[in-house]
Scaffold this motif. Structure first.
Motif, short mmCIF file in Angstrom:
data_model
loop_
_atom_site.label_atom_id
_atom_site.label_comp_id
_atom_site.label_asym_id
_atom_site.label_seq_id
_atom_site.Cartn_x
_atom_site.Cartn_y
_atom_site.Cartn_z
N ILE A 108 8.94 13.24 6.76
CA ILE A 108 8.51 13.58 5.39
C ILE A 108 9.45 12.92 4.38
CG2 ILE A 108 8.31 15.48 3.71
CD1 ILE A 108 7.37 17.25 6.08
N ALA A 109 10.76 12.99 4.65
CA ALA A 109 11.74 12.40 3.72
C ALA A 109 11.52 10.90 3.58
CB ALA A 109 13.16 12.69 4.20
N LYS A 110 11.24 10.22 4.68
CA LYS A 110 11.02 8.77 4.64
C LYS A 110 9.77 8.44 3.81
CE LYS A 110 14.32 7.25 7.31
NZ LYS A 110 15.40 6.41 6.78
N VAL A 111 8.71 9.19 4.03
CA VAL A 111 7.47 8.91 3.30
C VAL A 111 7.66 9.23 1.81
CG1 VAL A 111 5.04 9.57 3.04
CG2 VAL A 111 6.02 9.28 5.32
N GLU A 112 8.34 10.32 1.53
CA GLU A 112 8.56 10.70 0.12
C GLU A 112 9.39 9.66 -0.61
OE1 GLU A 112 10.05 14.68 0.12
OE2 GLU A 112 8.03 15.56 0.14
N GLU A 113 10.37 9.09 0.08
CA GLU A 113 11.21 8.05 -0.51
C GLU A 113 10.35 6.89 -1.03
OE1 GLU A 113 14.49 5.84 1.76
OE2 GLU A 113 14.95 7.96 2.05
N GLN A 117 7.14 6.99 -1.78
CA GLN A 117 6.27 7.43 -2.88
C GLN A 117 7.05 7.50 -4.20
OE1 GLN A 117 3.13 7.33 -1.85
NE2 GLN A 117 4.07 7.05 0.15
N GLU A 118 8.33 7.93 -4.11
CA GLU A 118 9.16 8.01 -5.32
C GLU A 118 9.40 6.64 -5.93
OE1 GLU A 118 12.62 10.15 -4.05
OE2 GLU A 118 11.45 11.99 -3.81
N CYS A 119 9.51 5.63 -5.07
CA CYS A 119 9.80 4.27 -5.56
C CYS A 119 8.53 3.57 -6.03
CB CYS A 119 10.46 3.45 -4.48
SG CYS A 119 12.04 4.09 -3.98
N ALA A 120 7.39 4.11 -5.70
CA ALA A 120 6.12 3.40 -5.98
C ALA A 120 5.82 3.38 -7.48
CB ALA A 120 4.98 4.08 -5.24
N LYS A 147 0.82 -1.22 0.00
CA LYS A 147 0.00 0.00 0.00
C LYS A 147 0.86 1.27 0.00
CE LYS A 147 -3.91 -2.23 0.24
NZ LYS A 147 -4.86 -2.22 -0.87
N ASN A 148 2.18 1.08 -0.14
CA ASN A 148 3.11 2.22 -0.13
C ASN A 148 3.01 3.06 1.14
OD1 ASN A 148 4.13 1.60 -2.74
ND2 ASN A 148 2.27 2.50 -3.60
N ILE A 149 2.83 2.38 2.24
CA ILE A 149 2.75 3.06 3.54
C ILE A 149 4.05 2.85 4.30
CG2 ILE A 149 1.56 3.11 5.78
CD1 ILE A 149 -0.96 2.12 4.29
N TRP A 150 4.64 3.94 4.75
CA TRP A 150 5.83 3.86 5.58
C TRP A 150 5.35 3.85 7.04
CZ3 TRP A 150 9.20 6.30 9.01
CH2 TRP A 150 10.50 5.76 9.01
N SER A 151 6.04 3.07 7.90
CA SER A 151 5.48 2.88 9.24
C SER A 151 6.56 2.93 10.32
CB SER A 151 4.78 1.52 9.32
OG SER A 151 5.68 0.50 8.95
N ILE A 152 6.17 3.44 11.48
CA ILE A 152 7.10 3.43 12.62
C ILE A 152 6.46 2.81 13.86
CG2 ILE A 152 8.37 5.45 11.83
CD1 ILE A 152 7.12 7.05 14.06
N PHE A 161 -8.51 -0.06 9.03
CA PHE A 161 -8.16 1.17 8.29
C PHE A 161 -8.48 1.00 6.82
CE2 PHE A 161 -5.29 1.46 11.92
CZ PHE A 161 -5.28 2.81 12.21
N ASP A 162 -8.75 2.09 6.13
CA ASP A 162 -8.72 2.08 4.67
C ASP A 162 -7.29 2.43 4.26
OD1 ASP A 162 -8.89 2.28 1.99
OD2 ASP A 162 -10.69 3.56 1.96
N LEU A 163 -6.48 1.40 4.04
CA LEU A 163 -5.04 1.61 3.82
C LEU A 163 -4.75 2.32 2.49
CD1 LEU A 163 -3.62 -1.77 5.19
CD2 LEU A 163 -3.73 0.44 6.35
N ASN A 164 -5.73 2.32 1.59
CA ASN A 164 -5.53 3.02 0.31
C ASN A 164 -5.43 4.54 0.51
OD1 ASN A 164 -5.64 0.67 -1.32
ND2 ASN A 164 -7.85 0.61 -0.92
N LEU A 165 -5.86 5.00 1.66
CA LEU A 165 -5.91 6.45 1.89
C LEU A 165 -4.71 6.97 2.68
CD1 LEU A 165 -9.70 6.85 2.87
CD2 LEU A 165 -8.63 7.12 0.61
N LEU A 166 -3.76 6.07 3.03
CA LEU A 166 -2.67 6.46 3.94
C LEU A 166 -1.30 6.33 3.30
CD1 LEU A 166 -3.92 4.60 7.16
CD2 LEU A 166 -4.38 6.96 6.48
N ASN A 167 -0.34 7.15 3.77
CA ASN A 167 1.07 6.91 3.40
C ASN A 167 2.01 6.87 4.60
OD1 ASN A 167 1.35 9.65 3.93
ND2 ASN A 167 1.36 10.23 1.75
N LEU A 168 1.46 7.07 5.80
CA LEU A 168 2.27 6.92 7.01
C LEU A 168 1.42 6.29 8.11
CD1 LEU A 168 4.78 7.52 8.82
CD2 LEU A 168 3.77 9.76 9.30
N MET A 169 1.95 5.24 8.72
CA MET A 169 1.28 4.61 9.87
C MET A 169 2.21 4.72 11.08
SD MET A 169 -1.38 3.01 11.04
CE MET A 169 -2.25 2.30 9.62
#
Ligand SMILES: Nc1nc2c(ncn2[C@@H]2O[C@H](COP(=O)(O)OP(=O)(O)O)[C@@H](O)[C@H]2O)c(=O)[nH]1
Ligand SMILES: [Mg+2]
Length: 221
Positions: free
Chosen positions: A211-216, A218-221, A28-33, A106-114
């Motif tokens: 932000i940098a982690k999440v953008e990384e 998204q760029e690879c997606a 789902k291209n979600i980055w998580s911590i 969750f609707d994981l399609n709507l997220l990029n950070l968990m």
């Protein structure tokens, strides 16, 4: 001997589920911590400020882990983002099975950070993978500078250490040089970010890191 076997079996079973969670989040291209630290370190306060600042930049979902109560989820809910509370009912840490169930809501399609706020505890949470991409910890000045050597596991496993309650430094006998030396001796690669969550000071570096982690991703997606 039998006890050791049981513990390793539990950890192995947990790792299998954590891999499933990670695969799902990556799909789902979600980055998580996995956000860890003692009770009262300021995890939820950091999270509240982070959500307030970044909710228009990132699509954030939050899982709150607590032994009892939904108090932390209620604090996050006010910012109008998806949040699920897990109660461990006595358990001192989250595990991958609990997170797997929470992810279903969750609707994981709507997220990029968990962000998964773990149960407040400086020891157990760092031993259990949840499927996260990175472990992050908060520690507050009031906990004392001796904690890294006394509880090394979380310091060893975290990519970022948010050293919180810097506003209280003048009131505490906190040896910053010794603290930093000890932390880097355990984990030379860790990034220490000094903040006062309550005063919203020092948090910009943390926001930029996220932000940098999440953008990384998204760029690879
Ligand atoms: N002085 C000070 N207090 C803080 C700071 N961050 C959090 N707190 C307080 O510390 C207490 C515990 O915070 P909380 O976010 O609930 O910690 P958590 O248990 O790690 O989630 C609360 O009373 C917060 O208001 C800070 O930067 N400075
Ligand atoms: Mg909390």
């Amino acid at each position: 001997m039998a006890k050791i076997k049981v513990v390793s079996d539990v950890l192995q079973a947990n790792d299998v589920l954590a891999d499933c969670n990670q695969r799902l989040l990556r799909e789902k291209n979600i980055w998580s911590i996995n956000f860890m630290g003692s009770p009262g370190a300021g995890k939820t306060t950091v999270l509240e400020k982070t959500v307030k600042e970044l909710r228009n930049t990132l699509d954030i979902g939050v899982i709150e882990g607590d032994i009892y109560t939904a108090k932390d989820a209620e604090r996050i809910e006010k910012y109008d983002i998806p949040v699920i509370q897990i109660n461990t009912d006595g358990g001192c840490h989250l595990d991958a099975n609990m997170v797997q169930k929470a992810l279903e809501d969750f609707d994981l399609n709507l997220l990029n950070l968990m962000v998964i706020e773990n149960v407040g505890n400086l020891v157990c949470p760092s031993d259990f993978a949840l499927g996260e991409e990175a472990k992050v910890m908060a520690m507050s000045i009031t906990e004392g500078a001796d904690k890294p050597l006394k509880y090394p596991s979380m310091f060893r496993n975290s990519e970022v250490l948010l050293l919180n309650k810097m506003d209280l430094l003048p009131a505490c006998d906190f040896d910053m040089d010794a603290f930093e030396e000890d932390v880097y001796s355990i984990n030379p690669g860790i990034e220490i970010i000094k903040v006062s969550a309550i005063k919203e000071e020092g948090l910009e570096e943390w926001y930029q890191w996220l932000i940098a982690k999440v953008e990384e991703v998204q760029e690879c997606a």
